[in-house]
Design an enzyme around this catalytic site. Structure first.
Site, PDB file in Angstrom:
ATOM      1  CE  LYS A  60      -3.773  -2.412   2.299  1.00  0.00           C
ATOM      2  NZ  LYS A  60      -4.418  -2.755   3.573  1.00  0.00           N
ATOM      3  CD  GLN A 104      -3.297  -4.376   6.738  1.00  0.00           C
ATOM      4  OE1 GLN A 104      -3.261  -3.380   6.013  1.00  0.00           O
ATOM      5  NE2 GLN A 104      -3.865  -5.509   6.337  1.00  0.00           N
ATOM      6  CG  ASP A 127      -9.572  -0.102   5.014  1.00  0.00           C
ATOM      7  OD1 ASP A 127      -9.420  -0.226   3.778  1.00  0.00           O
ATOM      8  OD2 ASP A 127      -8.892  -0.697   5.858  1.00  0.00           O
TER       9      ASP A 127
END
Ligand code: NDP
Length: 298
Positions: A60, A104, A127
């Site tokens: 990422k 994460q 997200d």
């Protein structure tokens, strides 16, 4: 008896589509920087030493930097307390130079994931996992939505631009993939069926689909018997086989003989997920500076 041999499905190239999206993103980032002095910025919070998570975060970061997005990784040891993570999130929420925040997952056991997700400022939730953004998606409002379903929708639209009236079957109902995927397809006026582990007769249900999105985490779950001829099949699953290779949730070789189009694993949904994380970061930066939110859909 007909001698017609069905033509193999078109393989949808996620790497190529993601590369095209990154070009659009890079142009947008250049405009933000040159015309508005805004440098879109993504903060990734990584707790613990899960090797897969470290690989995902490194990918990422690399992808963000390639399109000119500033990225920072906040790496915390496995034994970090929930309060320490909350403190860091509070700091990132308040930092005007941070436009996107991603925690994460999975988190170590001592940390409650729902509590952590609740602490992310919804405007920075790239997200799309906060309750506010999930509610906005379900209510037909603008917001930041999960990257994997956004990527899947773009893959579908690359081969089927008109989705209204089509029957879409989503296998899986997680907050990360299945549920937001179903919501996005509803927004496109598909008739949507959601299948999960308690559903009966998987094959009969997926065979209804003009579009089938599979996100179960079960290698080879969907076979040719579960696919309507000509259907568009999107394989979200990532499963590591004993020999180390990656495998999807769909029996690719057999399904490709029946489907109209299919995504491979790897090289399908994965690259699109990362590209839409970057798109969400750019969109978040625009909104925080009261600029028009760009549309990165296909
Ligand atoms: P979850 O484990 O959170 O959810 C899996 C879903 O699949 C559940 O809703 C479960 O049903 C359902 N399911 C499990 N077994 C069956 C079955 N036999 N028949 C029908 N449904 C079933 O996983 P995620 O949604 O997070 O991820 C799914 C897969 O996608 C994983 O392989 C993951 O690694 C991959 N993934 C890939 C990404 C990418 O970028 N390519 C990004 C995110 C995920 P129930 O709710 O009843 O338990």
């Amino acid at each position: 008896m007909s001698n017609v041999v069905p033509s193999p499905a078109q393989t949808i190239d996620g790497r190529k589509l993601a590369a095209a999206l990154r070009v659009r993103l890079k142009n947008h980032v250049d405009v933000l920087l040159n015309d508005h002095k805004i440098l879109p910025s993504l903060a990734v919070v990584l707790v613990g030493d899960d090797p897969a998570s470290h690989v995902y975060v490194a990918n990422k970061k690399k992808a963000a930097e390639k399109v000119g997005i500033r990225s920072s990784v906040h790496q915390l040891p496995r034994e970090t307390s929930q309060d320490e993570v909350l403190k860091l999130l509070h700091k990132l929420n308040e930092d005007a130079r941070t436009h996107g925040i991603l925690v994460q997952l999975p988190l170590p056991k001592q940390i409650d994931t729902a509590t952590i997700l609740r602490a992310i400022e919804p405007a920075k939730d790239v997200d799309g996992l906060t309750v506010q953004n999930a509610g906005r998606l379900a209510s037909g409002l603008a917001g930041l939505f999960p990257c994997t379903p956004l990527g899947c929708l773009a893959l579908i639209k690359s081969v089927r631009p008109q989705l209204a009236g089509l029957h879409a079957v989503v296998v899986g109902r997680s907050n990360l993939v299945g549920k937001p995927m179903a919501q996005l397809l509803l927004r496109e006026n598909c008739t949507v069926t959601v299948v999960h582990s308690r559903s009966r007769d998987l094959d009969a249900l997926t065979r209804l689909g003009d579009i089938v999105v599979v996100a179960a985490g079960k290698p080879g779950l969907v076979t040719a018997a579960g696919i309507k001829p000509g259907a568009t099949v999107i394989d979200v699953g990532i499963n590591r086989a004993a020999d180390g290779t990656l495998q999807g949730d769909v029996d690719f070789a057999a399904v490709a003989r029946v489907a109209g189009a299919i995504t491979p694993v790897p090289g399908g949904v994965g690259p699109m997920t990362i590209a839409y994380l970057l798109a969400n970061t750019v969109a978040a930066a625009c909104r925080q500076h009261e600029l028009t939110q760009p549309d990165f859909s296909i």
